[in-house]
Every structure is written in structure tokens, then in C-alpha cells.
Design an enzyme around this catalytic site. Sequence first.
Site, PDB file in Angstrom:
ATOM      1  N   GLY A   1      32.456  34.657  45.345  1.00 40.04           N
ATOM      2  CA  GLY A   1      32.581  33.798  44.175  1.00 40.04           C
ATOM      3  C   GLY A   1      33.511  32.632  44.434  1.00 40.04           C
TER       4      GLY A   1
ATOM      5  N   ARG B   1      23.312  42.995  56.244  1.00 38.97           N
ATOM      6  CA  ARG B   1      22.284  43.436  55.292  1.00 38.97           C
ATOM      7  C   ARG B   1      21.739  42.201  54.591  1.00 38.97           C
ATOM      8  NH1 ARG B   1      21.146  48.213  53.856  1.00 38.97           N
ATOM      9  NH2 ARG B   1      20.671  47.576  51.708  1.00 38.97           N
TER      10      ARG B   1
ATOM     11  N   ASP C   1      37.481  40.514  49.416  1.00 36.31           N
ATOM     12  CA  ASP C   1      37.263  41.715  50.218  1.00 36.31           C
ATOM     13  C   ASP C   1      35.811  41.850  50.673  1.00 36.31           C
ATOM     14  OD1 ASP C   1      37.001  42.291  47.291  1.00 36.31           O
ATOM     15  OD2 ASP C   1      36.265  44.204  48.011  1.00 36.31           O
ATOM     16  N   GLY C   2      34.851  41.411  49.834  1.00 38.01           N
ATOM     17  CA  GLY C   2      33.448  41.469  50.242  1.00 38.01           C
ATOM     18  C   GLY C   2      33.155  40.571  51.422  1.00 38.01           C
ATOM     19  N   THR C   3      33.699  39.351  51.379  1.00 36.89           N
ATOM     20  CA  THR C   3      33.498  38.402  52.472  1.00 36.89           C
ATOM     21  C   THR C   3      34.162  38.897  53.751  1.00 36.89           C
ATOM     22  OG1 THR C   3      33.424  36.586  50.880  1.00 36.89           O
ATOM     23  CG2 THR C   3      33.803  35.997  53.173  1.00 36.89           C
TER      24      THR C   3
ATOM     25  N   THR D   1      40.611  35.140  45.929  1.00 35.90           N
ATOM     26  CA  THR D   1      39.963  35.799  44.812  1.00 35.90           C
ATOM     27  C   THR D   1      40.819  35.641  43.570  1.00 35.90           C
ATOM     28  OG1 THR D   1      39.304  37.932  43.844  1.00 35.90           O
ATOM     29  CG2 THR D   1      40.945  38.005  45.578  1.00 35.90           C
TER      30      THR D   1
ATOM     31  N   ASP E   1      40.764  37.783  41.435  1.00 31.48           N
ATOM     32  CA  ASP E   1      41.074  39.167  41.073  1.00 31.48           C
ATOM     33  C   ASP E   1      42.400  39.639  41.662  1.00 31.48           C
ATOM     34  OD1 ASP E   1      38.530  39.085  39.960  1.00 31.48           O
ATOM     35  OD2 ASP E   1      37.589  40.019  41.702  1.00 31.48           O
TER      36      ASP E   1
ATOM     37  N   ASP F   1      42.975  41.143  44.368  1.00 32.06           N
ATOM     38  CA  ASP F   1      42.805  42.550  44.742  1.00 32.06           C
ATOM     39  C   ASP F   1      42.638  42.772  46.241  1.00 32.06           C
ATOM     40  OD1 ASP F   1      40.307  41.415  44.996  1.00 32.06           O
ATOM     41  OD2 ASP F   1      39.232  43.040  43.997  1.00 32.06           O
TER      42      ASP F   1
ATOM     43  N   GLY G   1      37.800  40.530  36.939  1.00 29.10           N
ATOM     44  CA  GLY G   1      38.710  41.312  37.754  1.00 29.10           C
ATOM     45  C   GLY G   1      38.049  42.480  38.458  1.00 29.10           C
ATOM     46  N   ARG G   2      36.790  42.754  38.109  1.00 29.68           N
ATOM     47  CA  ARG G   2      36.072  43.897  38.682  1.00 29.68           C
ATOM     48  C   ARG G   2      36.875  45.187  38.440  1.00 29.68           C
ATOM     49  NH1 ARG G   2      34.263  42.936  44.602  1.00 29.68           N
ATOM     50  NH2 ARG G   2      36.447  42.413  44.859  1.00 29.68           N
TER      51      ARG G   2
ATOM     52  N   GLU H   1      36.984  43.671  32.548  1.00 29.92           N
ATOM     53  CA  GLU H   1      35.561  44.016  32.619  1.00 29.92           C
ATOM     54  C   GLU H   1      35.340  45.395  33.230  1.00 29.92           C
ATOM     55  OE1 GLU H   1      33.606  41.091  34.987  1.00 29.92           O
ATOM     56  OE2 GLU H   1      34.777  41.501  36.795  1.00 29.92           O
TER      57      GLU H   1
END
Length: 365
Positions: free
Chosen positions: A13, A81, A119-121, A141, A143, A145, A186-187, A238
Site C-alpha cells: 500500500g 506466487r 512486512d508483505g513486501t 507502513t 500500521d 507493525d 492497521g490490519r 479494523e
Amino acid sequence: MGPRRIGVLTGGGDCPGLNAVIRAVVKTATLGHGVETVGILDGYQGLVEDRVVPLERDSVSGILDQGGTILGTNNRAAPARYPDGTDANGKPRIVDATDRCLATAEKHGIDALVVIGGDGTMSCSAPIAQAGLPVIGVPKTIDNDLVGTDLTFGFTTAASTATESLDRLHTTAESHHRVIVCELMGRNAGWLTLESGVASGADVILLPELPFQPEVVCDFVQSRRAGGRGFSIVACAEGARIAGQDAVVARRVQGSPDPIRLGGIGALVADLVERETGIETRTTVLGHVQRGGAPVAADRVLATQFGHAAVEFLLQGAENQVVVLRNGTIEHIDLMEVTGKQRLVPTNHPLIRAAQSIGTCFGVH
């Protein structure tokens, strides 16, 4: 001998401060060391699809205070993936496109990557780093996090935006004697909700880390009404969830490193409160407003420090590391310490204790 050409991409994001990092990377590399830089468009999708552009001093002029990213971003293009069309049954075909990323890097003479993301990246970067292309991660992020760093750029701006929004909801809630529930991003981490909730004086703060009991929230709102305070503000992450239940999922995005999209808990809480208390209740989902706009000064400074450090660490021989801020010092840690993990709010965090001591409800006994 350090890299002669550095590729830079933004993944996941968007958030305020991305352009400030890009600017710092390009200027540190080109002006400070004579190292060429290229931009990879739309995150890892650009690396898979060979969409690369030169980045020079003029390319990054005037972007320090701009929100978003001049390179574009993508949160659905994990190289290991990668969604690559559909199969004979019309279902999405997922392939390992790591080799295509390496081929793009070789074609353009990219010796190392600066990867700006959360963290995803960072998790997406691991297979490429393991395949031999050096990576330096820059933690981004709203977030806040990412494991290993005390702060990510973008968070401070998002918290300021969220705080201002909660302030505005406060005035309308008070005028109409309502409860207003504001659902924040914030997931699974509550940092953004906690900080903006405390800063705005929210009456109730609901965090993912502290599953709440609806009766506690409703009793608290009723006690405020009985005490002469005819309104309440609920800052709701959220990822907040009722004790004993799962988080509310808005949708799932196939092909994304983090396919679950949370959302809907704000409306659920509002319905519960209105049904149980009889007090008129409204919901506001702040959404992507939290990601947008120009970065505040603190995020511009942190982003510049991170971008500069990423290049310096690469030229010093660091590989497969993530730039972090620890106790006021810019350092780097191993990429594998970050991937697949999330930094959550400790349930005994001092800010939670401080908020509880001044009467804030967290939905728990």
C-alpha cells in the site's frame, strides 16, 4: 566493490513519505557516490514485467513533500506466487516468477535492489535475495507493525490524519448526542488506533490485541450518558474483534501476499451499541484517507534518513538487510528477521495503561 546500478521499487500500500525515500536514494547514490539508479514501476510487477525507468537528479526534484509514489505500487504481485492469467478452467494461474525478476535485473545491469515496503513486501523480497540479488529493505507502513524498527515512516502522518478526523467526529457527536464509531486501518496491529485514539481523547479504543466484550462497551457508553455526557467516540481498529470471535473480513484478494482485507467491525460495533443502549449511533470508516496526502515533517526527515542509509549500507557491503530505527539510531538487521512477522501492541503497553488511568475504555474488564 559496491553496486554500480541500484534499482528501487515501492511495494504494498502507498503511504506518505515514499517519494522522500526515493529522492534520498537517488540523490545519495548519484550525487554522493556516482552510482546509477533506476526505478521499477508498480512494485514487483514491474520487475516481473520488465518495466524499468532511469532515475536521475531531475527525476526526483520537487517530490519531497508529495504523497503517494512516483513509481507506482502494487500489493498483488508477489514474485514467488505471481498471478499469470488463467488456466483451462478459468481459474487464476499462479506461477513462480522469481527467474523473471532476476532476468530483468540482469538485462538492466541492476546490481542491488532498494525495496520500500511493509512486512508483505519484505517477505516478497526473500526469494529474490536468496537467489543472489542483494536487497536492502526500507520499512514503510502506516500500521507501524514491522518487526525490528521502533517506527516506520508514514505512521506519524497517518496518525495525525486519523487524529484530526476523530476530532471532527467529536464535534458532530457532541452536537447530536450520538455515539460515533470510527473504523481505522492497521490490519492486525493497533498502533494507529491506539495513538490517534489517545491523541483525540476517544472515549473507547478497541484494539486487535485486546479482544473486547460488547457488554463492557455498552455499559461504559450508558454510564457516560447517565453521567451527563450524551455522546461517545469509539476509535475501532479494523482488526478489532469480539472476545471469542474472529476478526471481521471484508473480502479476500487472490494473488496478494496478504489476501485478507479486514473491515466491517465498525458497523458491527455501532449496531450492537445502538441495539443494546438505545442511543443513536453512527459509523465512519476512515479508509484510504489515512494513506493519502503530504507527509508531515517528521516523516519527511525519517524517510530521508532511511533512504540515505539504504544506499550507504549497500555501498558498505550490506546485503539482504532492512534499515531500522532503534533507540534513535539508524541501523540494519537481517531481512529474514522481518519476513513473515508482525509487530503488535503489547497488552501492557505504557500508553494503554496511561489511557486506562484517565478513564478510557478498552472493552475489557
